[in-house]
Design an enzyme around this catalytic site. Sequence first.
Site, PDB file in Angstrom:
ATOM      1  N   ASN A  45       0.829  -1.208   0.000  1.00 28.32           N
ATOM      2  CA  ASN A  45       0.000   0.000   0.000  1.00 28.32           C
ATOM      3  C   ASN A  45       0.865   1.260   0.000  1.00 28.32           C
ATOM      4  O   ASN A  45       0.579   2.231  -0.705  1.00 28.32           O
ATOM      5  CB  ASN A  45      -0.899   0.022   1.240  1.00 28.32           C
ATOM      6  CG  ASN A  45      -2.020  -0.996   1.183  1.00 28.32           C
ATOM      7  OD1 ASN A  45      -2.292  -1.577   0.138  1.00 28.32           O
ATOM      8  ND2 ASN A  45      -2.671  -1.220   2.304  1.00 28.32           N
ATOM      9  N   HIS A 431     -15.195   3.441 -14.634  1.00 26.32           N
ATOM     10  CA  HIS A 431     -15.009   2.649 -13.423  1.00 26.32           C
ATOM     11  C   HIS A 431     -16.259   1.839 -13.087  1.00 26.32           C
ATOM     12  O   HIS A 431     -16.314   1.133 -12.090  1.00 26.32           O
ATOM     13  CB  HIS A 431     -14.650   3.600 -12.266  1.00 26.32           C
ATOM     14  CG  HIS A 431     -14.174   2.930 -11.026  1.00 26.32           C
ATOM     15  ND1 HIS A 431     -14.894   2.934  -9.853  1.00 26.32           N
ATOM     16  CD2 HIS A 431     -13.043   2.231 -10.763  1.00 26.32           C
ATOM     17  CE1 HIS A 431     -14.235   2.274  -8.927  1.00 26.32           C
ATOM     18  NE2 HIS A 431     -13.112   1.834  -9.448  1.00 26.32           N
ATOM     19  N   HIS A 588     -15.047  -3.453   0.378  1.00 28.35           N
ATOM     20  CA  HIS A 588     -15.021  -2.801  -0.925  1.00 28.35           C
ATOM     21  C   HIS A 588     -16.408  -2.422  -1.437  1.00 28.35           C
ATOM     22  O   HIS A 588     -16.535  -1.700  -2.429  1.00 28.35           O
ATOM     23  CB  HIS A 588     -14.322  -3.721  -1.932  1.00 28.35           C
ATOM     24  CG  HIS A 588     -13.875  -3.055  -3.186  1.00 28.35           C
ATOM     25  ND1 HIS A 588     -14.454  -3.301  -4.409  1.00 28.35           N
ATOM     26  CD2 HIS A 588     -12.892  -2.139  -3.420  1.00 28.35           C
ATOM     27  CE1 HIS A 588     -13.842  -2.585  -5.343  1.00 28.35           C
ATOM     28  NE2 HIS A 588     -12.893  -1.870  -4.767  1.00 28.35           N
TER      29      HIS A 588
END
Length: 701
Positions: A45, A431, A588
């Site tokens: 990350n 997206h 998510h």
Amino acid sequence: MRKDIACTNRELSWIEFNFRVLYQAFDKNNPLLERLKFIAITASNLDEFIMVRVGGLMYMRKKGKRRKDPSGMTPYAQLKAINKRVNQMYREQYTHYSKTLEPALAEKGFNRKRYNELSPEQKSFLSDYVSRELAPVLTPSAVELGAVKPLIHNLELHILARIQGDKKDRDKYAVMPLGFETKRFIILPSEAGRCEFILLEDAVKAHISNWFEGCRVLECCSFRPTRNADIELQEDEAPDLLTGMEEVLEERKSSDCIRLEIESGMSEKGGEFLRELLECGKRWTFRLDGPLNLKAFMDMTSIEGFESLKNEPWQPQPSDQIDPSAGIFEQIQKKDILLYHPYESFDPVIRFVEEAAGDPSVLSIKLVIYRTSSKSPMVAALKRAAENGKYVTALLELKARFDERSNIEWARMLENSGVQVIYGVKGLKTHSKVCVVVRREEAGVVRYVHYGTGNYNDKTAKLYSDISYMTCNEALGFDATAFFNSVSGYSQPQNLRRLYMSPITLRKKITQMIEAETERAKNSQKAEITAKMNSLVDKNLIEKLYAASQAGVEIKLNVRGICCLKPGVEGLSENITVTSIVDRFLEHARIYCFYHGGNENIFISSADWMTRNLDKRVELLVPIDSANCKKRLKSFLNTHLADNVSSWTLLPDGSYKKNRPKKGEKRIRSQEQLYLQACRRTERKRGKVVDQLTPHMGENY
């Protein structure tokens, strides 16, 4: 509005999220290899954060830009604050790895060894390995300041060798890349039940004379550069999108070095040479007391034979909504289907495309690919469908950060198979997560649609929590077709019946829903907003939420990562609570619920509440009308909000407090609860009862 307390800095909020992930590595309830996995995740990350976010800020500062962000910080102030927190993160990562995890793993037979710790047998094995596998492959390059230098690759581990010159010459330097494909972990001969290994760089350093025969090597240390990846495609100047993206990928290889990691044993002289060679500032050079590139240890967490050091896996459960013996379209025709992955298997979504590929009644398939797996069954099904004579359209988003290269390869392969490949809308990333199958039936042409919050990636569908929604609702099917027409051509989908699409109508709809709850609260009616998302950054929506809170709307937010809103501030946000869940799976899903006078409006979405999602990307907001599906989504929200084991509460000052069950309070770990519910539904028909799970079960974050 009180501007001084309106927003938390976005970048610092992200760092706080990565600290929450890092603390999973400190949790002694997690098995040792799972704790090592969280160390690797935080390192990965951090790499991306430095490349993109820090790289962007450095570019702004280089151009002399001083514009303050919504929190009131200039690029320079942000870089200074970020650097301080990154230093702290490195200290905590490496202290925990070196002093806690590595010794604890060694006690269990999972042992990283230094060269001087090797047995004679192991030294003999390593010498042969270096001569056979490494010496013919690795090649050093002489480097001099001011001279043409070799390309030093982004994020690749390198060796710097300082070689003694003769009496007249200064010391000489050479750089040797260790390669991305070379094995980082060399497994050594050891007793049964043990795993003993040496790191690639340690093996090379111990045998450095293989590459510098006849030279006196004064020092030999590893380093790793990070280059700026915040390089955007200039679409107006590119001859076409595919060529333009390939040029961006080439440009990234030689962009500015913005971070330099060096091992702690490197001399000041060696470090100064590297900083000058790579033109990297001292502030962004990090001397690390342990192995560079901790994310590489992810490969070792799946090693066989150490199951006691790993979590007992959670296997995705077959959904009780799906009959494996019946066709998927027949089942969607009867009712809308909503799945929550990875608690429920992603297989029905794969079936949706695979059955369409071979179904003689299917006329066309259209699907968005943002990110997918290396051996994607979805892509294989699209290829097969085109070969079967169906009209297949794949929208591949070439600007999906760090997946550009693989998406370019998919695009070429699909085009060669007869698939119509399009690259989305100029200037915007697509997206959205949508697939539409058009099928000819007795009643006429029917559109079957899958909408999701996650990518069509069968691998990450086992690691990320996401919603899948399958329907043949006429309005949602019409809108899916209109969506593809708009992104593949020049039409503007102004007349969508049920969907809301950014950058056109999505922001407006969310704003209207927040304002409607605000008006109800002002009129003394019950008003609530419950939302689950990855990030909350957009200043305009934050201000709307503050206004709603001041009017008396009860707002419960579950925000996994970045949150620039400050909850619980007197006179501003007393009615807002924000929690973040960090556990086995990566949260998510995006679910938005507005009370709406008791007739709740519930949506799923591909979009977070970030300016980029609302204004600079093509995203979808999907209303859920099915009573059963709405009930399930509300249940998921309530379970996550009740979590008192894996959740953190955001405090007014931007810090987070770990939640723990109070005395006498029931322990609720939301991911465990949701998986248990999935197991119960699966086993109900089999006559079995599942009451509890092994503590800290799970497979991945």
